[in-house]
Write a protein that holds these residues in place. Structure first.
Motif, PDB file in Angstrom:
ATOM      1  N   GLY A  51       9.886  -2.592  -7.704  1.00 29.03           N
ATOM      2  CA  GLY A  51       9.165  -3.811  -7.350  1.00 29.03           C
ATOM      3  C   GLY A  51       7.839  -3.591  -6.662  1.00 29.03           C
ATOM      4  N   LYS A  52       7.535  -2.359  -6.327  1.00 32.91           N
ATOM      5  CA  LYS A  52       6.261  -2.054  -5.672  1.00 32.91           C
ATOM      6  C   LYS A  52       6.058  -0.545  -5.649  1.00 32.91           C
ATOM      7  N   LEU A  53       4.879  -0.128  -5.194  1.00 32.93           N
ATOM      8  CA  LEU A  53       4.584   1.289  -4.998  1.00 32.93           C
ATOM      9  C   LEU A  53       3.645   1.397  -3.810  1.00 32.93           C
ATOM     10  N   ASP A  54       4.043   2.198  -2.823  1.00 38.37           N
ATOM     11  CA  ASP A  54       3.251   2.342  -1.602  1.00 38.37           C
ATOM     12  C   ASP A  54       2.464   3.646  -1.526  1.00 38.37           C
ATOM     13  N   ILE A  55       3.026   4.701  -2.098  1.00 36.98           N
ATOM     14  CA  ILE A  55       2.481   6.034  -1.863  1.00 36.98           C
ATOM     15  C   ILE A  55       2.587   6.881  -3.127  1.00 36.98           C
ATOM     16  N   ILE A  56       1.540   7.656  -3.384  1.00 34.75           N
ATOM     17  CA  ILE A  56       1.578   8.660  -4.450  1.00 34.75           C
ATOM     18  C   ILE A  56       1.359  10.038  -3.834  1.00 34.75           C
ATOM     19  N   VAL A  57       2.238  10.970  -4.171  1.00 36.01           N
ATOM     20  CA  VAL A  57       2.041  12.376  -3.818  1.00 36.01           C
ATOM     21  C   VAL A  57       1.826  13.131  -5.121  1.00 36.01           C
ATOM     22  N   ASN A  58       0.575  13.505  -5.362  1.00 39.52           N
ATOM     23  CA  ASN A  58       0.224  14.246  -6.581  1.00 39.52           C
ATOM     24  C   ASN A  58       0.520  15.721  -6.359  1.00 39.52           C
ATOM     25  N   ASN A  59       1.746  16.111  -6.676  1.00 38.85           N
ATOM     26  CA  ASN A  59       2.199  17.470  -6.410  1.00 38.85           C
ATOM     27  C   ASN A  59       2.283  18.349  -7.651  1.00 38.85           C
ATOM     28  N   ALA A  60       2.585  17.777  -8.815  1.00 36.68           N
ATOM     29  CA  ALA A  60       2.786  18.574 -10.028  1.00 36.68           C
ATOM     30  C   ALA A  60       1.559  19.429 -10.336  1.00 36.68           C
ATOM     31  N   LEU A  85      -3.334   8.454 -12.286  1.00 38.03           N
ATOM     32  CA  LEU A  85      -2.223   7.845 -11.560  1.00 38.03           C
ATOM     33  C   LEU A  85      -2.740   6.968 -10.420  1.00 38.03           C
ATOM     34  N   ILE A  86      -3.730   7.467  -9.691  1.00 38.15           N
ATOM     35  CA  ILE A  86      -4.333   6.675  -8.614  1.00 38.15           C
ATOM     36  C   ILE A  86      -4.987   5.415  -9.192  1.00 38.15           C
ATOM     37  N   LYS A  87      -5.712   5.578 -10.274  1.00 28.54           N
ATOM     38  CA  LYS A  87      -6.406   4.454 -10.910  1.00 28.54           C
ATOM     39  C   LYS A  87      -5.417   3.391 -11.392  1.00 28.54           C
ATOM     40  N   GLU A  88      -4.350   3.836 -12.048  1.00 28.92           N
ATOM     41  CA  GLU A  88      -3.365   2.890 -12.580  1.00 28.92           C
ATOM     42  C   GLU A  88      -2.582   2.200 -11.464  1.00 28.92           C
ATOM     43  N   ALA A  89      -2.433   2.867 -10.342  1.00 28.66           N
ATOM     44  CA  ALA A  89      -1.646   2.305  -9.240  1.00 28.66           C
ATOM     45  C   ALA A  89      -2.496   1.601  -8.199  1.00 28.66           C
ATOM     46  N   LEU A  90      -3.794   1.534  -8.412  1.00 23.84           N
ATOM     47  CA  LEU A  90      -4.692   1.046  -7.364  1.00 23.84           C
ATOM     48  C   LEU A  90      -4.370  -0.383  -6.917  1.00 23.84           C
ATOM     49  N   GLU A  91      -3.991  -1.236  -7.834  1.00 26.76           N
ATOM     50  CA  GLU A  91      -3.659  -2.611  -7.453  1.00 26.76           C
ATOM     51  C   GLU A  91      -2.485  -2.628  -6.475  1.00 26.76           C
ATOM     52  N   SER A 101      -3.516  -0.943  -3.125  1.00 23.55           N
ATOM     53  CA  SER A 101      -4.389  -1.830  -2.369  1.00 23.55           C
ATOM     54  C   SER A 101      -3.592  -2.962  -1.725  1.00 23.55           C
ATOM     55  N   GLU A 102      -2.705  -3.552  -2.500  1.00 22.08           N
ATOM     56  CA  GLU A 102      -1.891  -4.661  -1.994  1.00 22.08           C
ATOM     57  C   GLU A 102      -1.032  -4.234  -0.810  1.00 22.08           C
ATOM     58  N   ASN A 103      -0.542  -2.995  -0.839  1.00 19.45           N
ATOM     59  CA  ASN A 103       0.356  -2.497   0.199  1.00 19.45           C
ATOM     60  C   ASN A 103      -0.341  -1.620   1.234  1.00 19.45           C
ATOM     61  N   ARG A 104      -1.678  -1.552   1.158  1.00 19.40           N
ATOM     62  CA  ARG A 104      -2.461  -0.663   2.033  1.00 19.40           C
ATOM     63  C   ARG A 104      -1.795   0.715   2.066  1.00 19.40           C
ATOM     64  N   GLY A 105      -1.650   1.263   0.873  1.00 20.00           N
ATOM     65  CA  GLY A 105      -0.905   2.498   0.683  1.00 20.00           C
ATOM     66  C   GLY A 105      -1.716   3.755   0.912  1.00 20.00           C
ATOM     67  N   ALA A 106      -1.134   4.857   0.459  1.00 21.28           N
ATOM     68  CA  ALA A 106      -1.744   6.161   0.696  1.00 21.28           C
ATOM     69  C   ALA A 106      -1.501   7.078  -0.491  1.00 21.28           C
ATOM     70  N   VAL A 107      -2.419   8.022  -0.643  1.00 22.06           N
ATOM     71  CA  VAL A 107      -2.300   9.075  -1.643  1.00 22.06           C
ATOM     72  C   VAL A 107      -2.429  10.407  -0.929  1.00 22.06           C
TER      73      VAL A 107
END
Length: 260
Positions: A79-88, A118-124, A127-133
């Protein structure tokens, strides 16, 4: 718990550093998208962490279209996404003689292009959740070993991306973007890589102090512990930063005389 009710995507989290990060995120109260390519190892991680706290997404980051698929599956499930960890990462041995355009494209696709997408696709959502990468780079971004040319170039590009987006996305969307550059970490893949070079599985037990002043190299869990600060709210407004996580300074270091 520092990640209570957060939803975190950790790419490359079926083994190594990524698995340790996923485990730590769940311990801190997060629900985690476990990503990788191997179904068996992915299912093992999900079983360990709990099926109600995780989602397994199998996709190949060398395909740029995977970014949209991964983000869609993540948001549709939790239902949402707050954080992306680009580890791969694609760690390919190469030098000036063995690096060509095809290899560069393969390495950059996994290590730089798709993390950006991934950041671009998840930006909405971010942004909505004041998330982090948090981008997981490498100390090799600064120059790298002679036989890690393509890999080092891709991590250098990721470092520039982090600093650029860390400023732009925070100003416009309230999204923090930071990066850690781990040093030498004892992962399953590192053991496999050394095995392919003809080394024994216990090569890490006796290392010159030049490479391991502590008498050992770093465990994945130690990197995972540091990740929580950078992706949690306790990091505050800090963004656009790149930090080395190694047991000696990468720049300006003088090798001990007995190791020269």
């Amino acid at each position: 718990m520092r990640l209570q009710d957060k939803v975190v995507l950790v790419t490359g989290s079926t083994t190594g550093i990524g698995k340790a990060i996923a485990r730590k995120c769940v311990e801190e109260g997060a629900r985690v998208i476990v990503h990788g390519r191997d179904k068996s190892s992915g299912e093992d991680v999900v079983k360990e962490l709990g099926v109600n706290k995780t989602l397994l997404v199998l996709d190949d980051l060398s395909d740029g279209a995977s970014a949209r698929r991964i983000i869609d599956q993540s948001v549709n499930h939790f239902g949402k996404l707050d954080i992306i960890v680009n580890n791969a990462a694609f760690v390919a041995s190469s030098n000036i003689d063995t690096t060509d355009a095809s290899l560069l494209n393969d390495v950059f696709s996994v290590n730089t292009f798709t993390p950006f997408l991934l950041i671009k696709e998840a930006l909405e959502q971010l942004s909505e959740n004041r998330g982090a990468v948090l981008n997981i780079g490498s100390v090799n971004a600064w120059a790298g070993e002679p036989n890690l040319l393509a890999y080092s170039m891709s991590k250098g590009a990721m470092m520039t991306m982090t600093r650029n987006l860390g400023d732009a996305l925070f100003r416009e969307h309230g999204v923090r973007v930071n990066q850690i550059n781990p040093g030498w970490i004892l992962t399953e893949k590192e053991i496999e890589r050394k095995r392919s070079h003809g080394m024994s599985d216990d090569w890490y037990k006796e290392l010159p102090s030049m490479y391991a002043p502590a008498g050992r190299i770093i465990w994945p869990e130690e990197i995972a512990n540091s990740v929580i600060y950078w992706i949690s709210d306790e990091c505050g407004p800090i963004t656009g930063q790149v930090v080395e996580l190694e047991q000696y300074p990468m720049i300006g270091r003088n090798a001990p005389k007995d190791d020269i």
